[in-house]
Design a protein around this motif. Structure first.
Motif, PDB file in Angstrom:
ATOM      1  N   THR A  28      39.180  34.853  26.340  1.00 20.86           N
ATOM      2  CA  THR A  28      37.778  34.828  26.737  1.00 20.86           C
ATOM      3  C   THR A  28      37.906  34.453  28.376  1.00 20.86           C
ATOM      4  O   THR A  28      37.297  34.995  29.073  1.00 20.86           O
ATOM      5  CB  THR A  28      36.892  33.938  26.107  1.00 20.86           C
ATOM      6  OG1 THR A  28      36.877  34.352  24.848  1.00 20.86           O
ATOM      7  CG2 THR A  28      35.556  33.755  26.829  1.00 20.86           C
ATOM      8  N   LEU A  29      38.648  33.554  28.457  1.00 15.93           N
ATOM      9  CA  LEU A  29      38.750  32.897  29.976  1.00 15.93           C
ATOM     10  C   LEU A  29      39.549  33.794  30.632  1.00 15.93           C
ATOM     11  O   LEU A  29      39.350  34.216  31.870  1.00 15.93           O
ATOM     12  CB  LEU A  29      39.756  31.682  29.946  1.00 15.93           C
ATOM     13  CG  LEU A  29      38.876  30.311  29.361  1.00 15.93           C
ATOM     14  CD1 LEU A  29      39.884  29.305  29.296  1.00 15.93           C
ATOM     15  CD2 LEU A  29      37.643  30.016  29.774  1.00 15.93           C
ATOM     16  N   LEU A  30      40.449  34.753  30.288  1.00 19.80           N
ATOM     17  CA  LEU A  30      41.485  35.712  30.896  1.00 19.80           C
ATOM     18  C   LEU A  30      40.497  36.837  31.369  1.00 19.80           C
ATOM     19  O   LEU A  30      40.401  37.229  32.673  1.00 19.80           O
ATOM     20  CB  LEU A  30      42.771  35.710  30.253  1.00 19.80           C
ATOM     21  CG  LEU A  30      43.628  36.935  30.951  1.00 19.80           C
ATOM     22  CD1 LEU A  30      44.289  36.162  31.927  1.00 19.80           C
ATOM     23  CD2 LEU A  30      44.697  37.098  29.846  1.00 19.80           C
ATOM     24  N   ARG A  31      39.720  37.098  30.219  1.00 19.92           N
ATOM     25  CA  ARG A  31      39.047  38.319  30.587  1.00 19.92           C
ATOM     26  C   ARG A  31      37.720  38.012  31.656  1.00 19.92           C
ATOM     27  O   ARG A  31      37.707  39.023  32.374  1.00 19.92           O
ATOM     28  CB  ARG A  31      38.321  38.876  29.208  1.00 19.92           C
ATOM     29  CG  ARG A  31      39.070  39.650  28.160  1.00 19.92           C
ATOM     30  CD  ARG A  31      38.204  40.175  27.194  1.00 19.92           C
ATOM     31  NE  ARG A  31      37.495  39.118  26.400  1.00 19.92           N
ATOM     32  CZ  ARG A  31      37.854  38.891  25.287  1.00 19.92           C
ATOM     33  NH1 ARG A  31      39.109  39.136  24.745  1.00 19.92           N
ATOM     34  NH2 ARG A  31      37.149  37.738  24.418  1.00 19.92           N
ATOM     35  N   ALA A  32      37.294  37.096  31.260  1.00 16.29           N
ATOM     36  CA  ALA A  32      36.273  36.567  32.527  1.00 16.29           C
ATOM     37  C   ALA A  32      36.922  36.445  33.937  1.00 16.29           C
ATOM     38  O   ALA A  32      36.123  37.196  34.838  1.00 16.29           O
ATOM     39  CB  ALA A  32      35.558  35.325  31.889  1.00 16.29           C
ATOM     40  N   ALA A  33      37.798  35.868  34.022  1.00 15.96           N
ATOM     41  CA  ALA A  33      38.605  35.766  35.398  1.00 15.96           C
ATOM     42  C   ALA A  33      38.828  37.054  35.937  1.00 15.96           C
ATOM     43  O   ALA A  33      38.551  37.377  37.168  1.00 15.96           O
ATOM     44  CB  ALA A  33      39.686  34.686  35.528  1.00 15.96           C
ATOM     45  N   LEU A  34      39.615  37.821  35.078  1.00 14.43           N
ATOM     46  CA  LEU A  34      40.135  39.143  35.650  1.00 14.43           C
ATOM     47  C   LEU A  34      39.116  40.049  35.747  1.00 14.43           C
ATOM     48  O   LEU A  34      39.102  40.901  36.707  1.00 14.43           O
ATOM     49  CB  LEU A  34      41.271  39.623  34.514  1.00 14.43           C
ATOM     50  CG  LEU A  34      42.579  39.224  34.602  1.00 14.43           C
ATOM     51  CD1 LEU A  34      43.228  39.330  33.361  1.00 14.43           C
ATOM     52  CD2 LEU A  34      43.479  39.385  35.979  1.00 14.43           C
ATOM     53  N   SER A  35      37.815  39.924  35.043  1.00 14.87           N
ATOM     54  CA  SER A  35      36.564  40.787  35.652  1.00 14.87           C
ATOM     55  C   SER A  35      36.038  40.499  36.920  1.00 14.87           C
ATOM     56  O   SER A  35      35.711  41.524  37.806  1.00 14.87           O
ATOM     57  CB  SER A  35      35.562  40.643  34.362  1.00 14.87           C
ATOM     58  OG  SER A  35      34.368  41.422  34.810  1.00 14.87           O
ATOM     59  N   GLU A  36      36.302  39.327  37.257  1.00 19.59           N
ATOM     60  CA  GLU A  36      35.582  39.080  38.513  1.00 19.59           C
ATOM     61  C   GLU A  36      36.941  39.579  39.667  1.00 19.59           C
ATOM     62  O   GLU A  36      36.615  39.855  40.647  1.00 19.59           O
ATOM     63  CB  GLU A  36      35.609  37.593  38.746  1.00 19.59           C
ATOM     64  CG  GLU A  36      35.188  36.847  40.106  1.00 19.59           C
ATOM     65  CD  GLU A  36      33.818  37.708  40.734  1.00 19.59           C
ATOM     66  OE1 GLU A  36      33.370  37.211  41.697  1.00 19.59           O
ATOM     67  OE2 GLU A  36      33.162  38.089  39.811  1.00 19.59           O
ATOM     68  N   GLY A  37      38.271  39.042  39.043  1.00 21.13           N
ATOM     69  CA  GLY A  37      39.216  39.478  40.008  1.00 21.13           C
ATOM     70  C   GLY A  37      39.355  40.921  40.344  1.00 21.13           C
ATOM     71  O   GLY A  37      39.587  41.453  41.706  1.00 21.13           O
ATOM     72  N   ASP A  38      39.413  41.820  39.176  1.00 21.96           N
ATOM     73  CA  ASP A  38      39.159  43.210  39.419  1.00 21.96           C
ATOM     74  C   ASP A  38      37.954  43.446  40.523  1.00 21.96           C
ATOM     75  O   ASP A  38      38.265  44.694  41.069  1.00 21.96           O
ATOM     76  CB  ASP A  38      38.873  44.008  38.140  1.00 21.96           C
ATOM     77  CG  ASP A  38      40.211  43.689  37.240  1.00 21.96           C
ATOM     78  OD1 ASP A  38      41.353  43.360  37.737  1.00 21.96           O
ATOM     79  OD2 ASP A  38      40.238  43.679  36.008  1.00 21.96           O
ATOM     80  N   ARG A  39      36.788  43.133  40.271  1.00 22.42           N
ATOM     81  CA  ARG A  39      35.739  43.385  41.026  1.00 22.42           C
ATOM     82  C   ARG A  39      36.022  42.984  42.539  1.00 22.42           C
ATOM     83  O   ARG A  39      35.465  44.118  43.153  1.00 22.42           O
ATOM     84  CB  ARG A  39      34.570  42.786  40.566  1.00 22.42           C
ATOM     85  CG  ARG A  39      33.120  42.819  41.134  1.00 22.42           C
ATOM     86  CD  ARG A  39      32.027  41.998  40.781  1.00 22.42           C
ATOM     87  NE  ARG A  39      32.183  40.805  41.457  1.00 22.42           N
ATOM     88  CZ  ARG A  39      31.869  40.252  42.781  1.00 22.42           C
ATOM     89  NH1 ARG A  39      31.349  41.411  43.510  1.00 22.42           N
ATOM     90  NH2 ARG A  39      31.910  39.260  43.106  1.00 22.42           N
ATOM     91  N   CYS A  40      36.767  42.206  42.816  1.00 25.65           N
ATOM     92  CA  CYS A  40      37.026  41.623  44.283  1.00 25.65           C
ATOM     93  C   CYS A  40      38.234  42.173  44.892  1.00 25.65           C
ATOM     94  O   CYS A  40      38.603  42.199  45.795  1.00 25.65           O
ATOM     95  CB  CYS A  40      37.073  40.241  44.373  1.00 25.65           C
ATOM     96  SG  CYS A  40      35.440  39.633  43.670  1.00 25.65           S
ATOM     97  N   TRP A  41      39.048  43.177  44.100  1.00 28.07           N
ATOM     98  CA  TRP A  41      40.198  43.464  44.648  1.00 28.07           C
ATOM     99  C   TRP A  41      40.074  44.597  45.727  1.00 28.07           C
ATOM    100  O   TRP A  41      39.277  45.615  45.927  1.00 28.07           O
ATOM    101  CB  TRP A  41      40.838  44.187  43.470  1.00 28.07           C
ATOM    102  CG  TRP A  41      42.387  45.012  43.764  1.00 28.07           C
ATOM    103  CD1 TRP A  41      42.792  46.392  43.904  1.00 28.07           C
ATOM    104  CD2 TRP A  41      43.524  44.402  44.239  1.00 28.07           C
ATOM    105  NE1 TRP A  41      43.899  46.675  44.377  1.00 28.07           N
ATOM    106  CE2 TRP A  41      44.284  45.343  44.647  1.00 28.07           C
ATOM    107  CE3 TRP A  41      43.862  43.062  44.541  1.00 28.07           C
ATOM    108  CZ2 TRP A  41      45.736  44.850  45.098  1.00 28.07           C
ATOM    109  CZ3 TRP A  41      45.322  42.656  45.008  1.00 28.07           C
ATOM    110  CH2 TRP A  41      45.900  43.634  45.130  1.00 28.07           C
TER     111      TRP A  41
END
Length: 617
Positions: free
Chosen positions: A27-40
């Motif tokens: 859950t933590l990984l998905r939440a963080a990566l969703s934000e990271g992918d958005r900002c790439w």
């Protein structure tokens, strides 16, 4: 305000829902990566985020920028996810971060990074040397968890970046009183010594671990006391030492320090609100909630609040890579209130004692430190109460300056207190030389003039029911908070020959009590040397409504000038006699510390150590 959710004490005892650490990590990984992918940003091989306003270090105060730490965290989390193209993207980030490090040994900013790609460390004002510690940890995690699968060029750059970051940490050699950075640098130098097969570097890290423990042994506590964010940083770093350092002597000290850290946390943990009470040396938010590292450490028994990273902040994802563990003896104390209790603790000798007092009961908690500046990260007088709807309300005392453009926490203030139970006598004054926005980076010196439209000591009651704006009668405010009552009294004071006034101001998030020390229709140029007395004093109580204390008459405190001090005298509703003395004009912080004195029923309040057991035998 945080909703108090999750299992009650009784339900946890009888039937607790199954907890899956692996699922929570996902859950933590998905939440963080969703934000990271958005900002790439593929053109920069870095994240691109809206830069938060930061009054110190960086010249970048807003707009889109490419952060170094967040981007390196993203690289780690991409490798954790391991999807199509993730490894290649992570490699690109790591190589780009390596390019941005200052690797010139002759440079004053050797071994560190700027906050953003567009601004080198040398261009900052000043540079943040902690970036060697923060980014060093991320690089070491990447290597520890994924080093076996990285290309040679990436491995080479990781090793080089770690080598330079560790050398920077050794060169800086922070005092062990700088708690969070002292612990981070200890891990980086230990782990880097192992990675690079550098016996001298590892020996430095080991010696640093001993020095850190000896510094904590001197008082039994932490100089950067009770700081929620930095408590999490220290918990993370001690956990990483347990996971990634292989030295028996280091691990024995680490286990002892880990227990001491939890003991320190639990002393002010308030189960009814599931919040950490005051006082705090460093803090970024009044509503602390239950952060992911605490959720993981206690295996979900405090609930699992939703995770919503913003601005490319990916620290919650890094928490998925750390095996936090609460000691068995600590878990029951997180859930079960101990009834009414008062905790006193010696934090440091600076050289005068720095001590804290915290009161906790079934509804309210209130904590204070005997003497502290008013930088925005301080919480010298801070607490919570359980609201009727089950959420936590927050009490935050701080000092605001309006310079004509905006309000901000004015770092030149000094707040002194003495506390008995839920009752605090307080005295606020000013220091010179001292900082404006930061406690030491933008100093107002003797003879300097500074700009202000107003100076106000404020009590923010976040979550309090609104009442009409009004002036307090004779400096007294009594507020019904539903489940609790607040009694605030202004005893007196002076600022440039005028006495302070009190007003009550409704706000969108609750109520604010303002002690107005100075106010002008337009910004004025002030000079401490010409103002004379600059202080205010009074009392504050926070008690549950359902107790007899809520119906007790609150006596008014008294204040007098005694030599170069102001002296506050107050008898609490329980008949305890509090006396507090402190500087009444703008003198140095050191002189303020020597002028401070306090008694409780005629004697100095005790300041016991957190633990008499030593970390280093």
């Amino acid at each position: 305000m945080s909703k108090i959710v999750g299992p009650t004490v009784a339900s946890w005892r009888t039937s607790r829902a199954p907890w899956s650490a692996a699922e929570y990590d996902r859950t933590l990984l998905r939440a963080a990566l969703s934000e990271g992918d958005r900002c790439w940003d593929p053109e920069a091989n870095l994240l691109r985020v809206e830069a938060p306003y930061n009054p110190i270090h960086t010249h970048i105060k807003g707009g889109l920028a490419h952060p170094t730490r967040n981007s390196l965290q993203y690289a780690l989390l991409l490798l954790e996810r391991g999807g199509a193209g993730d490894a290649e993207r992570a490699h690109d980030v790591i190589l780009r971060i390596a390019e941005l490090q200052d690797r010139s040994v002759e440079s004053a900013t050797y071994g560190i990074w700027g906050y953003y790609a567009v601004e080198t460390a040398a261009e900052m004002d000043p540079a943040d040397w902690n970036w060697a510690d923060f980014l060093g940890i991320q690089l070491l995690l990447v290597h520890a968890r994924h080093g076996d699968h990285l290309p040679p060029a990436v491995l080479r750059e990781i090793r080089e970046s770690v080598r330079h970051a560790a050398a920077s940490i050794v060169r800086r050699n922070v005092p062990m009183s700088y708690t969070n950075v002292a612990v981070m640098g200890t891990f980086v130098t230990l782990a880097a010594g192992g990675l690079l097969d550098d016996g001298k570097l590892f020996a430095y890290g080991k010696d640093r671990m001993v020095r850190l423990c000896e510094a904590i042994d001197s008082t039994g506590s932490f100089t950067e006391f009770n700081s929620p964010s930095y408590w999490g940083v220290v918990l993370q770093t001690l956990t990483l030492i347990r996971e990634h350092v292989r030295d028996e002597e280091v691990l024995v000290l680490n286990d002892r320090l880990h227990d001491r850290l939890w003991l320190h946390f639990l002393a002010r943990w308030h189960p009814p609100t599931r919040q950490l009470s005051g006082p705090m040396a460093r803090c970024y938010s009044n509503d602390l909630g239950v952060p992911p590292f605490l959720v993981k450490a206690v295996r979900g028994v405090l609930g699992t609040p939703d995770v919503h990273p913003v601005r490319g902040e990916l620290s919650v994802g890094v928490d998925s890579c750390v095996d936090y563990r609460v000691p068995d003896w600590a878990l029951p104390r997180l859930l079960e209130p101990d009834g009414e209790r008062e905790h006193r603790e010696l934090f440091a000798q600076n050289p005068s004692p720095e001590t804290g007092t915290t009161w906790l009961d079934a509804v309210t908690t209130l904590g204070s430190v005997n003497h502290q500046d008013t930088w925005l990260q301080r919480r010298p007088l801070f607490g919570h109460w359980v609201r009727p709807d089950g959420t936590a309300g927050h009490l935050h005392v701080h000092l605001l300056k309006d310079d004509g453009a905006e309000d901000f926490d004015f770092a030149s203030g000094v707040i002194s207190t003495v506390q008995s139970g839920p009752h605090v006598a307080w005295l606020t004054g000013f220091a010179c030389p001292a900082g404006d926005r930061h406690h030491h980076l933008d100093v107002i010196r003797p003879g300097d003039r500074f700009r202000a439209r107003s100076l106000r000591l404020v009590v923010d009651l976040i979550g309090a029911p609104p009442v009409p704006e009004t002036s307090a009668v004779d400096g007294a405010v009594d507020l019904d908070l539903g489940t609790a009552r607040l009694a605030f009294r202004l005893a007196g004071g002076s600022f440039g020959g005028r006495g302070p006034t009190v007003r009550l101001v409704p706000r969108a998030d609750g109520m604010r009590i303002e002690v107005v020390l100075f106010e002008s229709a337009s910004p004025a140029e002030l000079d401490w040397a010409t103002l004379g007395d600059t202080f205010a004093a009074g009392s504050l109580s926070l008690v549950p409504s359902a107790t007899g204390r809520a119906r007790e008459q609150v006596p008014n405190p008294e204040v007098d000038s005694v030599g170069n001090c102001a002296e506050v005298r107050w008898t609490t509703p329980q008949g305890r006699r509090l006396t507090l003395s402190g500087g009444r004009s703008a003198v140095s912080r050191e002189e303020h510390a020597t002028l401070y004195s306090a008694t409780l029923d005629g004697a100095a309040p005790p300041s016991p150590r957190l633990s008499e057991s030593r970390l280093v035998p």
